[in-house]
Write a protein that holds these residues in place. Structure first.
Motif, PDB file in Angstrom:
ATOM      1  N   ILE A  28       0.844  -1.196   0.000  1.00  0.00           N
ATOM      2  CA  ILE A  28       0.000   0.000   0.000  1.00  0.00           C
ATOM      3  C   ILE A  28       0.882   1.250   0.000  1.00  0.00           C
ATOM      4  CG2 ILE A  28      -1.765   1.281   1.249  1.00  0.00           C
ATOM      5  CD1 ILE A  28      -2.605  -1.398   2.509  1.00  0.00           C
ATOM      6  N   PRO A  29       0.697   2.178  -0.942  1.00  0.00           N
ATOM      7  CA  PRO A  29       1.519   3.397  -0.967  1.00  0.00           C
ATOM      8  C   PRO A  29       1.432   4.176   0.345  1.00  0.00           C
ATOM      9  CG  PRO A  29       0.351   3.166  -3.042  1.00  0.00           C
ATOM     10  CD  PRO A  29      -0.214   2.109  -2.112  1.00  0.00           C
ATOM     11  N   ALA A  30       2.552   4.757   0.734  1.00  0.00           N
ATOM     12  CA  ALA A  30       2.610   5.561   1.953  1.00  0.00           C
ATOM     13  C   ALA A  30       2.469   7.048   1.660  1.00  0.00           C
ATOM     14  CB  ALA A  30       3.925   5.301   2.684  1.00  0.00           C
ATOM     15  N   THR A  31       2.319   7.419   0.392  1.00  0.00           N
ATOM     16  CA  THR A  31       2.148   8.817   0.019  1.00  0.00           C
ATOM     17  C   THR A  31       0.715   9.052  -0.450  1.00  0.00           C
ATOM     18  OG1 THR A  31       2.803   8.461  -2.291  1.00  0.00           O
ATOM     19  CG2 THR A  31       4.559   8.937  -0.705  1.00  0.00           C
ATOM     20  N   ALA A  32       0.344  10.303  -0.514  1.00  0.00           N
ATOM     21  CA  ALA A  32      -1.052  10.641  -0.814  1.00  0.00           C
ATOM     22  C   ALA A  32      -1.487  10.208  -2.202  1.00  0.00           C
ATOM     23  CB  ALA A  32      -1.257  12.146  -0.648  1.00  0.00           C
ATOM     24  N   HIS A  33      -0.582  10.256  -3.171  1.00  0.00           N
ATOM     25  CA  HIS A  33      -0.965   9.990  -4.558  1.00  0.00           C
ATOM     26  C   HIS A  33      -0.285   8.757  -5.135  1.00  0.00           C
ATOM     27  CE1 HIS A  33      -1.297  14.433  -3.892  1.00  0.00           C
ATOM     28  NE2 HIS A  33      -2.533  14.153  -4.266  1.00  0.00           N
ATOM     29  N   GLY A  34       0.254   7.914  -4.274  1.00  0.00           N
ATOM     30  CA  GLY A  34       0.810   6.657  -4.726  1.00  0.00           C
ATOM     31  C   GLY A  34       1.903   6.816  -5.767  1.00  0.00           C
ATOM     32  N   PHE A  35       1.814   6.021  -6.840  1.00  0.00           N
ATOM     33  CA  PHE A  35       2.880   6.026  -7.850  1.00  0.00           C
ATOM     34  C   PHE A  35       3.043   7.385  -8.512  1.00  0.00           C
ATOM     35  CE2 PHE A  35      -0.899   4.966 -10.322  1.00  0.00           C
ATOM     36  CZ  PHE A  35      -0.729   5.719 -11.478  1.00  0.00           C
ATOM     37  N   ARG A  36       2.010   8.233  -8.445  1.00  0.00           N
ATOM     38  CA  ARG A  36       2.134   9.575  -9.045  1.00  0.00           C
ATOM     39  C   ARG A  36       3.120  10.448  -8.266  1.00  0.00           C
ATOM     40  NH1 ARG A  36      -3.227   8.139  -9.561  1.00  0.00           N
ATOM     41  NH2 ARG A  36      -4.016   8.081 -11.707  1.00  0.00           N
ATOM     42  N   ASP A  37       3.440  10.041  -7.040  1.00  0.00           N
ATOM     43  CA  ASP A  37       4.432  10.772  -6.253  1.00  0.00           C
ATOM     44  C   ASP A  37       5.856  10.268  -6.492  1.00  0.00           C
ATOM     45  OD1 ASP A  37       2.607  12.473  -4.923  1.00  0.00           O
ATOM     46  OD2 ASP A  37       2.068  10.841  -3.549  1.00  0.00           O
ATOM     47  N   ALA A  38       6.003   9.221  -7.293  1.00  0.00           N
ATOM     48  CA  ALA A  38       7.330   8.642  -7.522  1.00  0.00           C
ATOM     49  C   ALA A  38       8.272   9.683  -8.116  1.00  0.00           C
ATOM     50  CB  ALA A  38       7.222   7.438  -8.448  1.00  0.00           C
ATOM     51  N   THR A  39       9.527   9.627  -7.707  1.00  0.00           N
ATOM     52  CA  THR A  39      10.492  10.641  -8.126  1.00  0.00           C
ATOM     53  C   THR A  39      11.895  10.054  -8.175  1.00  0.00           C
ATOM     54  OG1 THR A  39      11.354  12.851  -7.607  1.00  0.00           O
ATOM     55  CG2 THR A  39      10.891  11.403  -5.749  1.00  0.00           C
ATOM     56  N   THR A  40      12.770  10.766  -8.870  1.00  0.00           N
ATOM     57  CA  THR A  40      14.207  10.452  -8.829  1.00  0.00           C
ATOM     58  C   THR A  40      14.977  11.524  -8.061  1.00  0.00           C
ATOM     59  OG1 THR A  40      14.549  11.574 -10.957  1.00  0.00           O
ATOM     60  CG2 THR A  40      14.131   9.190 -11.031  1.00  0.00           C
ATOM     61  N   ASP A  41      14.267  12.451  -7.435  1.00  0.00           N
ATOM     62  CA  ASP A  41      14.893  13.535  -6.690  1.00  0.00           C
ATOM     63  C   ASP A  41      15.516  12.975  -5.405  1.00  0.00           C
ATOM     64  OD1 ASP A  41      14.376  15.758  -4.327  1.00  0.00           O
ATOM     65  OD2 ASP A  41      15.066  16.646  -6.222  1.00  0.00           O
ATOM     66  N   GLU A  42      16.824  13.092  -5.278  1.00  0.00           N
ATOM     67  CA  GLU A  42      17.521  12.453  -4.169  1.00  0.00           C
ATOM     68  C   GLU A  42      17.165  13.071  -2.824  1.00  0.00           C
ATOM     69  OE1 GLU A  42      21.681  11.886  -4.761  1.00  0.00           O
ATOM     70  OE2 GLU A  42      21.423  10.911  -6.710  1.00  0.00           O
ATOM     71  N   GLN A  43      16.876  14.356  -2.799  1.00  0.00           N
ATOM     72  CA  GLN A  43      16.501  14.994  -1.531  1.00  0.00           C
ATOM     73  C   GLN A  43      15.176  14.443  -1.030  1.00  0.00           C
ATOM     74  OE1 GLN A  43      16.537  19.291  -1.563  1.00  0.00           O
ATOM     75  NE2 GLN A  43      15.510  19.448   0.413  1.00  0.00           N
ATOM     76  N   GLN A  44      14.192  14.333  -1.923  1.00  0.00           N
ATOM     77  CA  GLN A  44      12.895  13.797  -1.520  1.00  0.00           C
ATOM     78  C   GLN A  44      13.014  12.340  -1.101  1.00  0.00           C
ATOM     79  OE1 GLN A  44       9.378  15.162  -1.366  1.00  0.00           O
ATOM     80  NE2 GLN A  44       9.734  13.364  -0.084  1.00  0.00           N
ATOM     81  N   ILE A  45      13.804  11.572  -1.839  1.00  0.00           N
ATOM     82  CA  ILE A  45      13.984  10.159  -1.511  1.00  0.00           C
ATOM     83  C   ILE A  45      14.639  10.005  -0.141  1.00  0.00           C
ATOM     84  CG2 ILE A  45      15.263   8.070  -2.181  1.00  0.00           C
ATOM     85  CD1 ILE A  45      14.839   9.005  -5.124  1.00  0.00           C
ATOM     86  N   THR A  46      15.608  10.854   0.153  1.00  0.00           N
ATOM     87  CA  THR A  46      16.276  10.797   1.458  1.00  0.00           C
ATOM     88  C   THR A  46      15.315  11.173   2.573  1.00  0.00           C
ATOM     89  OG1 THR A  46      18.406  11.327   0.432  1.00  0.00           O
ATOM     90  CG2 THR A  46      18.211  11.690   2.807  1.00  0.00           C
ATOM     91  N   GLU A  47      14.436  12.139   2.319  1.00  0.00           N
ATOM     92  CA  GLU A  47      13.434  12.506   3.328  1.00  0.00           C
ATOM     93  C   GLU A  47      12.504  11.337   3.611  1.00  0.00           C
ATOM     94  OE1 GLU A  47      11.333  16.029   2.304  1.00  0.00           O
ATOM     95  OE2 GLU A  47      13.124  17.290   2.209  1.00  0.00           O
ATOM     96  N   TRP A  48      12.110  10.621   2.562  1.00  0.00           N
ATOM     97  CA  TRP A  48      11.207   9.483   2.752  1.00  0.00           C
ATOM     98  C   TRP A  48      11.886   8.328   3.491  1.00  0.00           C
ATOM     99  CZ3 TRP A  48       9.365   9.465  -3.023  1.00  0.00           C
ATOM    100  CH2 TRP A  48       8.249  10.316  -3.160  1.00  0.00           C
ATOM    101  N   PHE A  49      13.029   7.913   2.969  1.00  0.00           N
ATOM    102  CA  PHE A  49      13.617   6.652   3.415  1.00  0.00           C
ATOM    103  C   PHE A  49      14.714   6.818   4.467  1.00  0.00           C
ATOM    104  CE2 PHE A  49      11.890   5.712  -0.815  1.00  0.00           C
ATOM    105  CZ  PHE A  49      11.144   4.570  -0.541  1.00  0.00           C
ATOM    106  N   GLY A  50      15.042   8.051   4.825  1.00  0.00           N
ATOM    107  CA  GLY A  50      16.089   8.269   5.814  1.00  0.00           C
ATOM    108  C   GLY A  50      15.568   8.600   7.192  1.00  0.00           C
ATOM    109  N   ARG A  51      14.251   8.401   7.418  1.00  0.00           N
ATOM    110  CA  ARG A  51      13.675   8.838   8.695  1.00  0.00           C
ATOM    111  C   ARG A  51      13.303   7.680   9.609  1.00  0.00           C
ATOM    112  NH1 ARG A  51       9.328  13.482   7.346  1.00  0.00           N
ATOM    113  NH2 ARG A  51       8.137  11.658   6.701  1.00  0.00           N
ATOM    114  N   GLY A  52      13.735   6.454   9.250  1.00  0.00           N
ATOM    115  CA  GLY A  52      13.558   5.323  10.165  1.00  0.00           C
ATOM    116  C   GLY A  52      12.186   4.710  10.203  1.00  0.00           C
ATOM    117  N   PHE A  53      11.396   4.842   9.151  1.00  0.00           N
ATOM    118  CA  PHE A  53      10.043   4.298   9.159  1.00  0.00           C
ATOM    119  C   PHE A  53       9.938   2.877   8.590  1.00  0.00           C
ATOM    120  CE2 PHE A  53       8.834   8.900   9.143  1.00  0.00           C
ATOM    121  CZ  PHE A  53       8.173   8.886  10.370  1.00  0.00           C
ATOM    122  N   ASN A  54      11.049   2.322   8.108  1.00  0.00           N
ATOM    123  CA  ASN A  54      11.040   0.975   7.541  1.00  0.00           C
ATOM    124  C   ASN A  54      10.049   0.809   6.391  1.00  0.00           C
ATOM    125  OD1 ASN A  54      13.065  -0.273   9.178  1.00  0.00           O
ATOM    126  ND2 ASN A  54      11.586  -0.305  10.867  1.00  0.00           N
TER     127      ASN A  54
END
Length: 257
Positions: A28-54
């Motif tokens: 289940i997507p963890a963002t509001a718009h699912g795959f439409r929120d997908a990005t290659t922006d490294e800053q956004q990716i780090t915000e998502w996956f660098g905060r310890g939410f597994n």
């Protein structure tokens, strides 16, 4: 898994594949718009996956991401490996970039991304993920079982879902124009038939019709079929790819003969 997930998410992004998070252990997507929120922006990716939410890690499929053939394993109900073997024998599944084992024992075959629609062949236990779809990718896990890379290859080929459907489920094309008609009349009938195809059968219908037209006349003008496909709702890249594939098949048949 958080550090490993972040590293892998950034690696996918640097490969040009947009990613986004899914809920821990789920699809289940963890963002509001699912795959439409997908990005290659490294800053956004780090915000998502660098905060310890597994979070689980998902890749948005279809260009610029990959196309993925999902070979399902449904236990005693069957699996998609026999169908996948048929595709290999027909030369339709060659050129994958990677194979990934899924938690249920199935497999994801990664191909070059395209603008095709998603598709399903439930009786063959195959799903196809392209534009508007997504898949979980390593190191994601479901029910405590991970997605694991089986093999990374050098393939750069795409998967023609219309050709796959035509091979595995030719019965989808019943009530087609009768053979034996004059080429011009047959082409007109084929065009009307293509224009009437519903979503989910448009690519494979165009592929079948183009092959029938080329069987009757290897130099046939396929523009009426292209126009009919537009009327049915296919876009130009899909039409071009499908007709090119049909011409390639026809030329191969001529070479064999």
């Amino acid at each position: 898994m958080t550090d490993a997930t972040l590293r892998q998410a950034l690696a996918y992004a640097r490969h040009g594949w947009p990613v986004f998070p899914c809920l821990p252990g789920q699809k289940i997507p963890a963002t509001a718009h699912g795959f439409r929120d997908a990005t290659t922006d490294e800053q956004q990716i780090t915000e998502w996956f660098g905060r310890g939410f597994n979070w689980n890690l998902a890749i948005a499929t279809g260009a610029p991401g990959p196309d993925v053939l999902d070979v399902d394993h449904h236990g005693e109900a069957g699996n998609g490996y026999p169908a996948f073997a048929r595709l290999h024998r027909a030369g339709l599944a060659d050129g994958a970039a990677a194979y990934v084992r899924t938690p249920a024992g199935g497999m994801h075959a990664y191909f070059t991304g395209s603008g095709q629609h998603n598709g399903r062949l439930p009786s063959h236990h195959l799903d196809f993920r392209s534009q508007g779809g997504y898949i979980l990718a390593p190191p994601s896990q479901v029910d405590g079982k991970p997605y694991r890379l089986i093999k990374k290859l050098d393939g750069h080929s795409s998967l023609d879902w219309a050709a796959v459907t035509a091979l595995l489920e030719p019965q989808r094309h019943q009530q087609r124009p009768a053979p034996g008609e004059a080429p011009d009349r047959q082409l007109s009938q084929l065009a009307r038939w293509v224009a009437s195809q519903p979503e989910g059968n448009r690519n494979s219908g165009l592929y079948w019709a183009a092959n029938r037209a080329l069987d009757a006349d290897p130099a046939a003008d396929l523009s009426p079929l292209a126009a009919a496909a537009r009327q049915a709702g296919l876009d130009e890249p899909e039409i071009t790819r499908t007709l090119d594939s049909a011409r390639k098949t026809s030329h191969q048949a001529e070479a064999v003969n």
